[in-house]
Design an enzyme around this catalytic site. Structure first.
Site, PDB file in Angstrom:
ATOM      1  N   LYS A 115      54.039  37.345  17.298  1.00 54.80           N
ATOM      2  CA  LYS A 115      53.426  36.709  18.467  1.00 54.80           C
ATOM      3  C   LYS A 115      54.556  36.010  19.201  1.00 54.80           C
ATOM      4  O   LYS A 115      55.086  35.020  18.687  1.00 54.80           O
ATOM      5  CB  LYS A 115      52.394  35.649  18.037  1.00 54.80           C
ATOM      6  CG  LYS A 115      51.158  36.156  17.329  1.00 54.80           C
ATOM      7  CD  LYS A 115      50.280  34.989  16.882  1.00 54.80           C
ATOM      8  CE  LYS A 115      49.017  35.487  16.200  1.00 54.80           C
ATOM      9  NZ  LYS A 115      48.231  34.370  15.601  1.00 54.80           N
ATOM     10  N   SER A 117      39.832  41.252  15.417  1.00 53.95           N
ATOM     11  CA  SER A 117      39.793  40.116  14.506  1.00 53.95           C
ATOM     12  C   SER A 117      38.383  39.546  14.573  1.00 53.95           C
ATOM     13  O   SER A 117      37.970  39.045  15.622  1.00 53.95           O
ATOM     14  CB  SER A 117      40.836  39.086  14.954  1.00 53.95           C
ATOM     15  OG  SER A 117      40.746  37.914  14.191  1.00 53.95           O
ATOM     16  N   GLY A 156      47.277  38.164  18.134  1.00 57.20           N
ATOM     17  CA  GLY A 156      46.621  37.666  19.343  1.00 57.20           C
ATOM     18  C   GLY A 156      46.204  36.223  19.137  1.00 57.20           C
ATOM     19  O   GLY A 156      46.110  35.741  18.004  1.00 57.20           O
ATOM     20  N   ASP A 181      52.016  35.074   9.402  1.00 60.57           N
ATOM     21  CA  ASP A 181      51.760  34.782  10.820  1.00 60.57           C
ATOM     22  C   ASP A 181      52.316  33.373  11.110  1.00 60.57           C
ATOM     23  O   ASP A 181      53.469  33.241  11.549  1.00 60.57           O
ATOM     24  CB  ASP A 181      50.240  34.889  11.078  1.00 60.57           C
ATOM     25  CG  ASP A 181      49.808  34.461  12.463  1.00 60.57           C
ATOM     26  OD1 ASP A 181      50.662  34.092  13.289  1.00 60.57           O
ATOM     27  OD2 ASP A 181      48.581  34.478  12.749  1.00 60.57           O
ATOM     28  N   LYS A 210      39.885  43.384  11.028  1.00 64.80           N
ATOM     29  CA  LYS A 210      40.392  42.204  10.309  1.00 64.80           C
ATOM     30  C   LYS A 210      39.257  41.193  10.239  1.00 64.80           C
ATOM     31  O   LYS A 210      38.587  40.952  11.238  1.00 64.80           O
ATOM     32  CB  LYS A 210      41.595  41.649  11.068  1.00 64.80           C
ATOM     33  CG  LYS A 210      41.918  40.171  10.883  1.00 64.80           C
ATOM     34  CD  LYS A 210      43.278  39.851  11.515  1.00 64.80           C
ATOM     35  CE  LYS A 210      43.338  38.439  12.070  1.00 64.80           C
ATOM     36  NZ  LYS A 210      44.643  38.147  12.713  1.00 64.80           N
ATOM     37  N   GLU A 222      46.727  38.245   5.419  1.00 61.49           N
ATOM     38  CA  GLU A 222      47.542  37.506   6.387  1.00 61.49           C
ATOM     39  C   GLU A 222      47.490  36.008   6.081  1.00 61.49           C
ATOM     40  O   GLU A 222      46.410  35.445   5.911  1.00 61.49           O
ATOM     41  CB  GLU A 222      46.991  37.799   7.789  1.00 61.49           C
ATOM     42  CG  GLU A 222      47.795  37.186   8.924  1.00 61.49           C
ATOM     43  CD  GLU A 222      47.200  37.533  10.300  1.00 61.49           C
ATOM     44  OE1 GLU A 222      46.312  38.403  10.375  1.00 61.49           O
ATOM     45  OE2 GLU A 222      47.612  36.914  11.284  1.00 61.49           O
ATOM     46  N   LYS A 270      38.226  37.222   9.107  1.00 62.68           N
ATOM     47  CA  LYS A 270      38.734  35.906   8.746  1.00 62.68           C
ATOM     48  C   LYS A 270      38.099  35.501   7.418  1.00 62.68           C
ATOM     49  O   LYS A 270      36.898  35.727   7.206  1.00 62.68           O
ATOM     50  CB  LYS A 270      38.353  34.896   9.828  1.00 62.68           C
ATOM     51  CG  LYS A 270      39.053  35.143  11.164  1.00 62.68           C
ATOM     52  CD  LYS A 270      40.541  34.821  11.081  1.00 62.68           C
ATOM     53  CE  LYS A 270      41.192  34.873  12.461  1.00 62.68           C
ATOM     54  NZ  LYS A 270      42.615  34.510  12.419  1.00 62.68           N
ATOM     55  N   ASP A 276      42.488  37.668   7.071  1.00 64.98           N
ATOM     56  CA  ASP A 276      43.375  36.602   7.556  1.00 64.98           C
ATOM     57  C   ASP A 276      42.800  35.264   7.114  1.00 64.98           C
ATOM     58  O   ASP A 276      41.674  34.919   7.476  1.00 64.98           O
ATOM     59  CB  ASP A 276      43.469  36.664   9.091  1.00 64.98           C
ATOM     60  CG  ASP A 276      44.468  35.653   9.675  1.00 64.98           C
ATOM     61  OD1 ASP A 276      45.086  34.892   8.904  1.00 64.98           O
ATOM     62  OD2 ASP A 276      44.626  35.638  10.915  1.00 64.98           O
TER      63      ASP A 276
HETATM   64  O1  OSB Z   1      45.517  33.801  13.118  1.00 69.68           O
HETATM   65  O2  OSB Z   1      45.700  35.570  14.218  1.00 69.68           O
HETATM   66  C1  OSB Z   1      45.291  34.418  14.146  1.00 69.68           C
HETATM   67  C2  OSB Z   1      43.102  33.523  17.148  1.00 69.68           C
HETATM   68  C3  OSB Z   1      43.536  32.254  17.403  1.00 69.68           C
HETATM   69  C4  OSB Z   1      44.505  31.692  16.603  1.00 69.68           C
HETATM   70  C5  OSB Z   1      45.029  32.415  15.537  1.00 69.68           C
HETATM   71  C6  OSB Z   1      44.600  33.705  15.270  1.00 69.68           C
HETATM   72  C7  OSB Z   1      43.593  34.255  16.073  1.00 69.68           C
HETATM   73  C8  OSB Z   1      43.013  35.580  15.847  1.00 69.68           C
HETATM   74  C9  OSB Z   1      42.374  36.261  17.029  1.00 69.68           C
HETATM   75  O3  OSB Z   1      42.965  36.119  14.775  1.00 69.68           O
HETATM   76  C10 OSB Z   1      43.166  37.422  17.511  1.00 69.68           C
HETATM   77  C11 OSB Z   1      42.694  37.876  18.866  1.00 69.68           C
HETATM   78  O4  OSB Z   1      41.812  38.716  18.916  1.00 69.68           O
HETATM   79  O5  OSB Z   1      43.227  37.387  19.895  1.00 69.68           O
HETATM   80 MG    MG Z   2      46.665  35.080  11.859  1.00 73.89          MG
END
Ligand code: OSB
Ligand code: MG
Length: 371
Positions: free
Chosen positions: A262, A135, A290, A238, A161, A213, A163, A188
């Site tokens: 999660k 991510s 994550g 999510d 992925k 996402e 953001k 995402d």
């Molecule tokens: O939206 O998936 C998410 C991190 C913190 C809070 C929300 C998210 C995320 C990530 C990081 O996308 C995922 C990771 O590498 O742990």
């Molecule tokens: Mg997410």
């Protein structure tokens, strides 16, 4: 099983590199660790609640408050044979799913250690290496984004992925596609858009993304269904998926074609396992999300992600992307084929927790004993 005492720790760790989402930029991670003790064995859980209530209404401090004042006392009063009995015993407490999950998952680790089995075995997983993606947060420039994608591909990760948020979306995806061709790619939005942005989101259909996402509100199902009718890119939820009940509603409504699991977001393993099975029965692929966990939470994620319906690469990357050093030794590493092995250094979560590093990062500690 009767839990004799529970320790809570509040930790802060600097991130190896800042992480920026539509919520803002973070330079460190503050989180609660839960340790449950019974018969000389300890189980560990990591709370995914963040310092600020942006991803979810919970924060590290609400999790501490609810654990210390309500959840730990309920657990200490309980006698149970199976970790699945923990969630119903906590049901009097409304919400606070992240706080509940940290404690429930610590009990699963303890249970597995008492049985001398790896956590994956008691969860019904396979222990196979987990296909892994990364991510990548919002960067200062599109060139930096392209360079970060190059570095992560070189490390072997199976999907990228990125953001997105309004103002950092179509151009960002366009640049990554232009520089990196057909790399498996997804985005995402962390709930940064509304249905009024549907045309902008439809423009992403041109880039053959694996999924988008959580484009819309954190607690919304119907608008996601309306959006999915207007775009070709599969929607993955999510933030919205806080229970199996909500997930069933979302799938039936056509609000998502893919689900991010999660356990920390939905109260723990019991609910996450039910969600995994529901999605398998509906033919909905899932992957493991994550929350920038330390090696303790990351180990938990790897065990769960070895279950069979986790068919898409998860957000479970190497320790060095998050914390240097991590709280565990050896650190989590990605292999050349883009998979991450499930830790197998002993029963339970199967990692060696470096207590001196935990102690050095601890801002607050308390121990609660059964009376
Ligand atoms: O939206 O998936 C998410 C991190 C913190 C809070 C929300 C998210 C995320 C990530 C990081 O996308 C995922 C990771 O590498 O742990
Ligand atoms: Mg997410």
């Amino acid at each position: 099983m009767k839990i004799e005492r529970v320790e809570l720790r509040l930790l802060r760790l600097p991130l190896a590199r800042f992480f920026e989402t539509s919520f803002g930029r973070s330079y460190d991670r503050t989180f609660v660790l839960v340790t449950v003790h019974a018969g000389g064995v300890a189980g560990w859980g990591e709370c995914v609640a963040e310092h600020a209530p942006f991803y979810s209404a919970e924060t590290t401090e609400t999790a501490w408050h609810v654990l210390e004042g309500f959840l730990v006392p309920l657990l200490l009063g309980l006698s149970f044979g199976d970790p699945r009995e923990v969630t119903p015993a906590l049901a009097r407490v409304r919400g606070h799913l992240m706080a509940k999950a940290a404690m429930e998952m610590a009990v699963w680790d303890l249970h597995a250690r008492q049985q001398g089995k790896p956590l994956w075995a008691v969860l019904g997983g396979s222990g196979r290496p987990v296909p892994s993606g990364v991510s990548i947060g919002i960067q200062d420039s599109l060139q930096e984004l392209v360079d970060r994608v190059a570095a992560e591909r070189a490390a072997g990760y199976q999907r990228i992925k990125i953001k997105i948020k309004p103002g950092w979306d179509v151009d960002a995806v366009d640049r990554v596609r232009a520089a990196h061709g057909a790399v498996p790619l997804m985005v995402d939005a962390n709930a940064a858009y509304t249905l009024d942005d549907a045309d902008r989101l439809r423009a992403l259909d041109a880039f053959d993304l694996m999924m988008i996402e959580q484009p819309l509100d954190y607690d919304d199902i119907m608008d996601h269904a309306a959006l999915q009718r207007r775009i070709r890119t599969p929607v993955c939820l999510d933030e919205s998926i806080t229970s199996v009940r909500v997930a069933a509603m979302a799938i039936d409504a056509g609000a998502c074609r893919i689900v991010n699991i999660k356990p920390g977001r939905m109260g723990g393993y019991r609910e996450a396992l039910r969600l995994h099975d529901l999605c398998a029965s509906r033919g909905v692929p899932v992957w493991h999300g994550g929350m920038l966990e330390s090696g303790i939470g990351r180990a938990h994620n790897l065990h769960l992600a070895s279950l069979p319906n986790f068919t898409l690469p998860g957000d479970i990357a190497a320790s060095r992307r998050y914390y240097t050093p991590d709280l565990i030794e050896p650190p989590v590493e990605v292999q050349e084929d883009g998979t991450v092995p499930v830790p197998a250094d002993g029963p339970g979560i199967g990692v060696h927790i470096v207590e001196s590093r935990v102690a050095a990062a601890t801002l607050r500690h308390t121990e609660i004993r059964s009376s």
